[in-house]
Design a protein around this motif. Sequence first.
Motif, PDB file in Angstrom:
ATOM      1  N   SER A  96     -11.889  21.874  -6.525  1.00 30.41           N
ATOM      2  CA  SER A  96     -12.988  22.598  -5.172  1.00 30.41           C
ATOM      3  C   SER A  96     -13.396  22.855  -6.550  1.00 30.41           C
ATOM      4  O   SER A  96     -14.046  22.585  -7.633  1.00 30.41           O
ATOM      5  CB  SER A  96     -12.278  24.100  -5.325  1.00 30.41           C
ATOM      6  N   PHE A  97     -15.041  22.808  -6.172  1.00 29.92           N
ATOM      7  CA  PHE A  97     -16.579  23.105  -6.823  1.00 29.92           C
ATOM      8  C   PHE A  97     -16.909  24.671  -6.728  1.00 29.92           C
ATOM      9  O   PHE A  97     -18.092  25.111  -7.373  1.00 29.92           O
ATOM     10  CB  PHE A  97     -17.548  22.105  -6.490  1.00 29.92           C
ATOM     11  N   THR A  98     -15.913  25.087  -6.451  1.00 30.77           N
ATOM     12  CA  THR A  98     -16.293  26.744  -6.640  1.00 30.77           C
ATOM     13  C   THR A  98     -15.890  27.765  -7.498  1.00 30.77           C
ATOM     14  O   THR A  98     -17.238  28.261  -7.658  1.00 30.77           O
ATOM     15  CB  THR A  98     -16.399  27.415  -5.002  1.00 30.77           C
ATOM     16  N   ASP A  99     -14.842  27.699  -7.941  1.00 24.99           N
ATOM     17  CA  ASP A  99     -14.470  28.611  -8.502  1.00 24.99           C
ATOM     18  C   ASP A  99     -14.179  27.999 -10.381  1.00 24.99           C
ATOM     19  O   ASP A  99     -13.609  27.444 -10.365  1.00 24.99           O
ATOM     20  CB  ASP A  99     -12.910  29.434  -8.378  1.00 24.99           C
ATOM     21  N   THR A 100     -14.946  27.368 -11.425  1.00 30.62           N
ATOM     22  CA  THR A 100     -14.643  26.959 -12.425  1.00 30.62           C
ATOM     23  C   THR A 100     -14.898  27.386 -13.476  1.00 30.62           C
ATOM     24  O   THR A 100     -15.051  27.017 -14.671  1.00 30.62           O
ATOM     25  CB  THR A 100     -16.118  25.995 -12.506  1.00 30.62           C
ATOM     26  N   THR A 101     -15.190  28.288 -13.465  1.00 30.79           N
ATOM     27  CA  THR A 101     -15.238  29.587 -14.661  1.00 30.79           C
ATOM     28  C   THR A 101     -13.895  29.612 -15.482  1.00 30.79           C
ATOM     29  O   THR A 101     -14.110  29.774 -16.811  1.00 30.79           O
ATOM     30  CB  THR A 101     -15.998  30.648 -14.128  1.00 30.79           C
ATOM     31  N   SER A 102     -12.495  29.255 -14.540  1.00 33.46           N
ATOM     32  CA  SER A 102     -11.450  29.335 -15.513  1.00 33.46           C
ATOM     33  C   SER A 102     -11.197  28.045 -15.819  1.00 33.46           C
ATOM     34  O   SER A 102     -10.279  27.664 -16.358  1.00 33.46           O
ATOM     35  CB  SER A 102     -10.412  29.913 -14.358  1.00 33.46           C
ATOM     36  N   GLY A 147     -21.372  26.418 -13.723  1.00 28.92           N
ATOM     37  CA  GLY A 147     -20.354  27.075 -13.399  1.00 28.92           C
ATOM     38  C   GLY A 147     -20.054  27.412 -15.021  1.00 28.92           C
ATOM     39  O   GLY A 147     -19.410  28.142 -14.961  1.00 28.92           O
ATOM     40  N   VAL A 148     -20.048  26.999 -15.416  1.00 28.87           N
ATOM     41  CA  VAL A 148     -18.429  26.185 -16.882  1.00 28.87           C
ATOM     42  C   VAL A 148     -19.636  26.589 -17.626  1.00 28.87           C
ATOM     43  O   VAL A 148     -20.900  26.478 -17.841  1.00 28.87           O
ATOM     44  CB  VAL A 148     -18.270  24.765 -16.733  1.00 28.87           C
ATOM     45  N   ASP A 175      -6.822  22.082 -18.556  1.00 30.49           N
ATOM     46  CA  ASP A 175      -7.037  21.155 -16.847  1.00 30.49           C
ATOM     47  C   ASP A 175      -8.123  20.050 -16.986  1.00 30.49           C
ATOM     48  O   ASP A 175      -7.427  18.998 -15.787  1.00 30.49           O
ATOM     49  CB  ASP A 175      -7.640  22.463 -16.418  1.00 30.49           C
ATOM     50  N   VAL A 176      -8.846  19.708 -17.222  1.00 32.93           N
ATOM     51  CA  VAL A 176      -8.990  18.279 -17.277  1.00 32.93           C
ATOM     52  C   VAL A 176      -9.926  17.568 -18.969  1.00 32.93           C
ATOM     53  O   VAL A 176     -10.733  18.238 -19.839  1.00 32.93           O
ATOM     54  CB  VAL A 176      -9.881  18.061 -16.210  1.00 32.93           C
ATOM     55  N   LEU A 177      -9.713  16.012 -19.372  1.00 29.23           N
ATOM     56  CA  LEU A 177     -10.308  16.307 -20.104  1.00 29.23           C
ATOM     57  C   LEU A 177     -11.692  15.074 -19.630  1.00 29.23           C
ATOM     58  O   LEU A 177     -11.564  14.074 -18.355  1.00 29.23           O
ATOM     59  CB  LEU A 177      -9.620  15.459 -21.169  1.00 29.23           C
ATOM     60  N   ILE A 178     -12.753  14.835 -20.706  1.00 29.46           N
ATOM     61  CA  ILE A 178     -13.537  13.868 -20.532  1.00 29.46           C
ATOM     62  C   ILE A 178     -13.689  12.836 -21.011  1.00 29.46           C
ATOM     63  O   ILE A 178     -14.226  13.130 -22.898  1.00 29.46           O
ATOM     64  CB  ILE A 178     -14.711  14.633 -19.980  1.00 29.46           C
ATOM     65  N   MET A 231     -10.772  17.394  -9.990  1.00 29.50           N
ATOM     66  CA  MET A 231     -10.086  16.692 -10.415  1.00 29.50           C
ATOM     67  C   MET A 231      -8.769  17.863 -11.377  1.00 29.50           C
ATOM     68  O   MET A 231      -8.400  18.325 -11.221  1.00 29.50           O
ATOM     69  CB  MET A 231     -10.099  15.432 -11.019  1.00 29.50           C
ATOM     70  N   GLY A 232      -9.632  18.477 -11.994  1.00 34.70           N
ATOM     71  CA  GLY A 232      -8.948  19.685 -12.924  1.00 34.70           C
ATOM     72  C   GLY A 232      -9.181  20.947 -11.803  1.00 34.70           C
ATOM     73  O   GLY A 232      -8.244  21.151 -12.222  1.00 34.70           O
ATOM     74  N   SER A 233      -9.947  21.128 -11.257  1.00 36.00           N
ATOM     75  CA  SER A 233      -9.380  22.378 -10.010  1.00 36.00           C
ATOM     76  C   SER A 233      -8.413  22.216  -8.398  1.00 36.00           C
ATOM     77  O   SER A 233      -7.429  22.384  -8.506  1.00 36.00           O
ATOM     78  CB  SER A 233     -11.041  22.760  -9.078  1.00 36.00           C
TER      79      SER A 233
END
Length: 158
Positions: free
Chosen positions: A7-13, A43-44, A78-81, A150-152
Amino acid sequence: MAIYEGSFTDTTSLKIGIVIARFNDLITTKLLSGCLDCLKRHGVDISESSNNLDIVWVPGSLELPIAAKSIIKKSKYDVLITLGAVIKGDTSHYDVVVSEASKGITKVSYENNIPIIFGVLTTDTIQQALERSGIKNNLGWNYALQAIEMGSLIKSLN
């Protein structure tokens, strides 16, 4: 039937780590800029006081896997880049660096059940690297989008 998607909607967490190679920093800093722009626009919180984003600099792309492994132990991501740029030269060094960096990053991802976005440009020329880091298209933006998705996704599956 259940269907799962990122999801691209709730990125704040989302807790995101970026590991970036200093070698070829003309390229990697542009990738980082594109990456941060995308995260911010989705939103991050990328402010210096944010607890949702850590950035780790390493000497080169070969050091990306060990730094990724180390920061996973530091915090719950949740994810690394991973960001780097390996430009082909006249020796076989290119092949070794690309192969070992990609294998190492994949291994760290699998062992820790954390998606790691492989944002290492592998190009034949500096011109190609410049084109992929901002002149024509900044792939840093794409890597950030992949990270959000991927993180979400993995967060929702765990």
